[in-house]
Write a protein that holds these residues in place. Sequence first.
Motif, short mmCIF file in Angstrom:
data_model
loop_
_atom_site.label_atom_id
_atom_site.label_comp_id
_atom_site.label_asym_id
_atom_site.label_seq_id
_atom_site.Cartn_x
_atom_site.Cartn_y
_atom_site.Cartn_z
N ARG A 42 0.83 -1.22 0.00
CA ARG A 42 0.00 0.00 0.00
C ARG A 42 0.86 1.25 0.00
NH1 ARG A 42 2.67 1.93 3.12
NH2 ARG A 42 2.77 1.78 5.37
N GLY A 47 -2.44 11.03 6.35
CA GLY A 47 -2.92 10.47 7.62
C GLY A 47 -1.87 9.53 8.18
N GLU A 48 -0.70 10.11 8.56
CA GLU A 48 0.45 9.28 8.94
C GLU A 48 0.64 9.30 10.45
OE1 GLU A 48 1.50 6.83 7.04
OE2 GLU A 48 2.09 8.29 5.51
N HIS A 49 0.90 8.11 10.99
CA HIS A 49 1.07 7.94 12.45
C HIS A 49 -0.20 8.39 13.19
CE1 HIS A 49 5.17 6.44 12.63
NE2 HIS A 49 5.41 7.19 11.56
N ASP A 51 -3.03 6.10 12.87
CA ASP A 51 -3.88 4.91 13.07
C ASP A 51 -3.88 4.44 14.52
OD1 ASP A 51 -1.28 3.86 12.82
OD2 ASP A 51 -1.84 2.27 11.41
N TYR A 52 -2.71 4.40 15.15
CA TYR A 52 -2.66 3.94 16.55
C TYR A 52 -3.10 5.03 17.52
CZ TYR A 52 2.01 6.01 16.00
OH TYR A 52 3.06 6.85 15.72
N GLU A 181 1.48 -9.30 13.73
CA GLU A 181 2.61 -8.36 13.62
C GLU A 181 3.00 -7.81 14.99
OE1 GLU A 181 2.66 -6.16 10.06
OE2 GLU A 181 3.75 -4.47 10.92
N THR A 189 2.78 -2.04 15.27
CA THR A 189 2.17 -1.15 14.28
C THR A 189 0.66 -1.04 14.48
OG1 THR A 189 2.14 -3.02 12.78
CG2 THR A 189 3.98 -1.50 12.57
N GLY A 190 0.05 -0.10 13.74
CA GLY A 190 -1.30 0.31 14.09
C GLY A 190 -2.46 -0.27 13.30
N GLY A 191 -2.22 -0.94 12.18
CA GLY A 191 -3.35 -1.59 11.50
C GLY A 191 -3.73 -1.01 10.15
N MET A 192 -3.20 0.17 9.81
CA MET A 192 -3.55 0.74 8.51
C MET A 192 -3.16 -0.20 7.36
SD MET A 192 -2.11 4.14 6.67
CE MET A 192 -0.38 3.86 7.00
N ASP A 193 -2.00 -0.81 7.46
CA ASP A 193 -1.46 -1.58 6.34
C ASP A 193 -2.31 -2.82 6.06
OD1 ASP A 193 0.44 0.33 6.86
OD2 ASP A 193 1.88 -1.07 7.72
N LEU A 240 10.65 -1.19 11.16
CA LEU A 240 9.72 -0.67 12.16
C LEU A 240 9.82 -1.37 13.51
CD1 LEU A 240 6.50 0.00 10.06
CD2 LEU A 240 8.26 1.60 10.79
N TYR A 245 9.77 3.44 16.13
CA TYR A 245 8.32 3.48 15.92
C TYR A 245 7.60 3.28 17.26
CZ TYR A 245 3.76 2.20 13.94
OH TYR A 245 2.43 2.14 13.63
N GLY A 358 4.02 6.20 4.89
CA GLY A 358 4.31 5.05 5.74
C GLY A 358 4.98 5.47 7.03
N GLY A 359 5.70 4.55 7.63
CA GLY A 359 6.25 4.79 8.96
C GLY A 359 7.37 5.80 9.00
C1 GLA Z 1 3.56 1.88 9.48
C2 GLA Z 1 2.60 1.11 10.35
C3 GLA Z 1 1.19 1.67 10.24
C4 GLA Z 1 1.17 3.17 10.44
C5 GLA Z 1 2.26 3.84 9.61
C6 GLA Z 1 2.38 5.31 9.91
O1 GLA Z 1 3.24 1.69 8.14
O2 GLA Z 1 2.59 -0.26 9.98
O3 GLA Z 1 0.35 1.01 11.16
O4 GLA Z 1 1.29 3.50 11.79
O5 GLA Z 1 3.52 3.25 9.81
O6 GLA Z 1 1.23 5.98 9.51
#
Ligand code: GLA
Length: 408
Positions: A42, A47-49, A51-52, A181, A189-193, A240, A245, A358-359
């Motif tokens: 993806r 909308g970065e950082h 999701d969490y 993960e 990580t937060g789940g967006m991916d 990450l 992160y 991304g991250g």
């Molecule tokens: C990584 C994480 C995502 C998100 C992005 C930053 O891709 O896997 O969950 O936090 O960084 O937006």
Amino acid sequence: MAADQLEFIEAWTPETGAARVLAGYADRFGGRPAGVWAAPGRVNIIGEHTDYNGGLAFPIALPHCTYVAVAPSGNEVIRLASAQADGLWQVAMPDVAPGAAAVAGWGSYVAGTVWALRRRGLAAPAVVGYVDSCVPFGAGLSSSAALECAFAAACRDLGEPGWADTLPARRVMVEACIEAENQIAGANTGGMDQSASLLAVAAHALLLDCRSGEARPVPFDLAAAGLELLVIDTRAPHQLNDGQYAARRATCEAAAQALGVATLREVPLSGLSAALDALAGLPDGPVAVKRVRHVVTEIDRTARFVDLLEAGRVLEVGPLLDASHESLRVDYEVTVPQLDVAVAAAREAGALGARMTGGGFGGSAIALIPAGAGRQVASAVAGAFAAEGFGAPAFLGAVPAGPARRVA
Ligand code: GLA
């Protein structure tokens, strides 16, 4: 730099991807697998950082996928091989647990997925699998989520009959892949991916509301507006699970707690300066102030971006992309020189807006550019990299593609 020296990473057709993993499977394990599944990487548009932090994110799935040829192993041992890694990766399912030494390395994303599906009561088999991918590894384009999601789709289809390919099933898969993960691969990580890889809709971006869990497809037809999206893989190493992160996430969670809210999503833009005042005097206050300012303004930028898009005003979104990058550079401190040079060069070469995606800490940037300008902008970025003494970047064209699926 001469346009013919630029490296563009093309997406494989499903036929090519399937043929590659079928051949690899036959070579490494013998015979034919039960099937082939593919899941996309993806890019996040904005909308970065967030999701969490319960915020908004707006990713698209890439046409670039990870392909996996899979069969049930017939016992409790997972065995994996990949075109991108040497040797055989294997683990016995009883040894898969959070923190277990037996599940280190790339296969942990797969073993974790089987483990997390089973924790949800789903009959996911231990598998034999061969992996090949045109999602560049370590480029911040979610090669790890693509790996998890491709195996989750395989486990769904090879597991208990009756576990159909429905939206609710995909949402369960998203949750399982996130848990894999976080708990097994060790990246918090937060789940967006995983949401992008499993829920994407072709020709759309996905507006993720990470507080309500809603994932709303929004038409994303840049060509109709005479635009296209160029992805710049800086090839600066990106990882990450090295603590940076996790440190950002921990700061945000501590700040939310200090403010007495569940997540930073509860801090509206109108309440930002009061929130920053409240944080400023705390130990680590100056760092928290910067991180919180990024998150709250980024959620607002994402909402405004989608509003403009839906109002047919996509030509006006560039400044929001630029502001997102600045916020990530100055306040969130997750860019590296290669990312900053990439976005500056792309803007100078005519991009309407550009930002890291991304991250961060390496990885990729995106540039919104006039349709047909890909090679010219890429050439300018490659020239700027050469002038700085950086290694050559690579480029991908990004048209929003569909989600994880069975391809053979
Ligand atoms: C990584 C994480 C995502 C998100 C992005 C930053 O891709 O896997 O969950 O936090 O960084 O937006």
